[in-house]
Design a protein around this motif. Sequence first.
Motif, mmCIF file in Angstrom:
data_model
loop_
_atom_site.group_PDB
_atom_site.id
_atom_site.type_symbol
_atom_site.label_atom_id
_atom_site.label_comp_id
_atom_site.label_asym_id
_atom_site.label_seq_id
_atom_site.Cartn_x
_atom_site.Cartn_y
_atom_site.Cartn_z
ATOM 1 N N SER A 109 -76.320 -81.347 1.647
ATOM 2 C CA SER A 109 -75.850 -79.965 1.778
ATOM 3 C C SER A 109 -76.731 -79.033 0.990
ATOM 4 N N LEU A 143 -68.065 -78.085 1.866
ATOM 5 C CA LEU A 143 -67.473 -76.825 2.325
ATOM 6 C C LEU A 143 -66.055 -76.673 1.781
ATOM 7 N N SER A 171 -72.540 -71.399 5.399
ATOM 8 C CA SER A 171 -71.648 -71.939 4.377
ATOM 9 C C SER A 171 -70.839 -70.837 3.694
#
Length: 694
Positions: free
Chosen positions: A554, A401, A435
């Motif tokens: 992710s 992130l 996200s």
Amino acid sequence: MAAPVTARLNQDAEAALQEREKANILVVDDLQEKHVVFRTILDELGENIVSARSGKEALRYILEKEFAVILLDVNMPDIDGLETASLIRHYKKSAQTPIVFITAYVDELQAKRGYALGAVDYIPSPVVPEVLRSKVRVFVELYRMNRQLQVRAAEREALARSEAARTAAEEAIHRADYLSEVSQQLSRSLDLEHTSRALLDLAVPMLGERAVLVITDGEGGILRSQASSGEGLDGLAPSLQETVAQVLQDRQFQLSQDGGLAAAVFPLASGERVRGALVLLGRREKFDGARVALAREVASRASIAMENARLYSAVQEADRRKNEFLAMLAHELRNPLAPIRNAVHIMQGADVAAPTMHWARDVISRQADHMARLIDDLLDVSRIVQGKVVVKPETMSLVSLIERSVEATMPKLEARTQELALELPEEAVVLDGDSVRLAQVLSNLINNASKFSPIDSRILLRAAWEDGTVRITIKDEGSGIDPAFMPHIFDLFAQADQSLDRSQGGLGIGLTLVKHLVELHGGSVEARSEGPGQGTEVAVTLPGRLAGPDVAPSHVAPSLPPAQPPAPSRILVVDDLMASAETLMTLLEMEGFEVKVANEGVAALRIAEDFRPDVVLLDIGLPGMNGFEVAHKLRNQPASRDALLIALTGYGEAESRTRSAEAGFDFHMVKPADVNLLLSMIANPEEARRARAA
């Protein structure tokens, strides 16, 4: 001299009235000749003589009339005099009427019984006329005197009631006049200070000897207090201050006393919130039921007036901020238009060198991107305020992130030669969130830190995990924030620098977006600054957890492959704005595509039948038949059933995207569209569809 004459006239009038009103005298005897004798003796008195021949007849008369005296024979055949007297005493109306027994003989036992039944005298028979007449006259006079006393008492009672009613009416009128004055004074101005002063002036001395008004912030905290005279809340005894605090908490009236001083405390409530309290001070006996009821009504009207003043102030403030925002919006949108117009003018010149042409195109591209970001922010904040933004949670690592956020902000940091220092936790931390939206939050905060920090400065991004939460702080060395502005930093359209020569741009909506997006993820955001020139630190707290072996890596959004040299394709552009349609046609033709243009729905359907397009770029806001209807008909025509349908429109809200999918569109793109992405999709429609499905 006039007063005695008036009194005498009144007495004469009363005497004449008494003469006209005859008293009733009841004679009860079974012998007719005795009635003749009694009437002859008593006629001289000028009263009303009523004759009864038996006890039963006497009782019937007693039910009908009121008598001054009753002459009752002891010896009667049906009910004797003693029994009749006993029955007479049972009636409330005749319980106190004098009874005189008339008998030829009375022994001691009979006399005792008679007196026990209420007899006032015994007269032997045969009667002596003068004795009977004088005794009856005495009882008649006593009766008249008693009647006069009753009349006087009734008059005094009526007068007292009249005085009480008049006093009550006067008090009601005075109370109504006072409340009318209260309403007029409190509604005269929508300024809170003026309303507060008017309330204190109205409260003294009508409601109390002194008044104190306490204003709260609506959350229980006291903003200020003011008094009709002397000190405000701080001037009250500690016990009375505690009473005020209790009233603000419980929203209930309380009457408290400290020594010889009493305090009546009334809450000033608006809905579920207490906006303040009215404290009336004075002697304990002053706060009776009527005074407290009146003060309650005043407090109720004051609550309404103060809430109206507060709402008006809020509306005025919102209107001021709206006007400032519109002025800033016009400023921010005109700023990029100026270099765009200048660049276009340069490009239109004769013999423009290639480097100058490239430079002009870069200027137009950068300024168009800047305008697109402004419009995107406006649309985002509008959707958030309306509750239309929905986050799409996914598991992502904290590191990915931050990398994504930093990557988006690096060009700006490099342009200002600013250093971004990262301090990340040693543990592998993951978050569940959107996200794209979280990266937007962090990028926004980093961009803010860069914008308000000097060139060659340092920005620190620190992330830490503790007890199930991730705390990300971004600290700069920039201009800082004035403490007076700090409570409004996350308000919509709020900006600390409102001057016309603001050194920084922006619309004052970035931090509002940050706050709402973070709260949609169950987190919180706070800002801190030591003051102007001391830098700013913004901290975002989000739910997080340590990564376990079962946590998937992710998620990385699928990306389209780089655009390949386009194969010959037929493209239909449908847009009612000629400038938009023509520029897009020129761009596509430069890339080698065959292009047709239609400016409304019917023409688009007709052209599609002959042209058989591979791709249709269709605007939604068309005249007549809108883009959704056109898309539906294109899907039902054999010539365009399999074409790649792309909605190219200014409508980007969720409802329009949903309707696009229902109408048969493959993609929904918001103007101005990413040209590279659009070209890559047109170059390979099947690959674009597969990427969307993935």
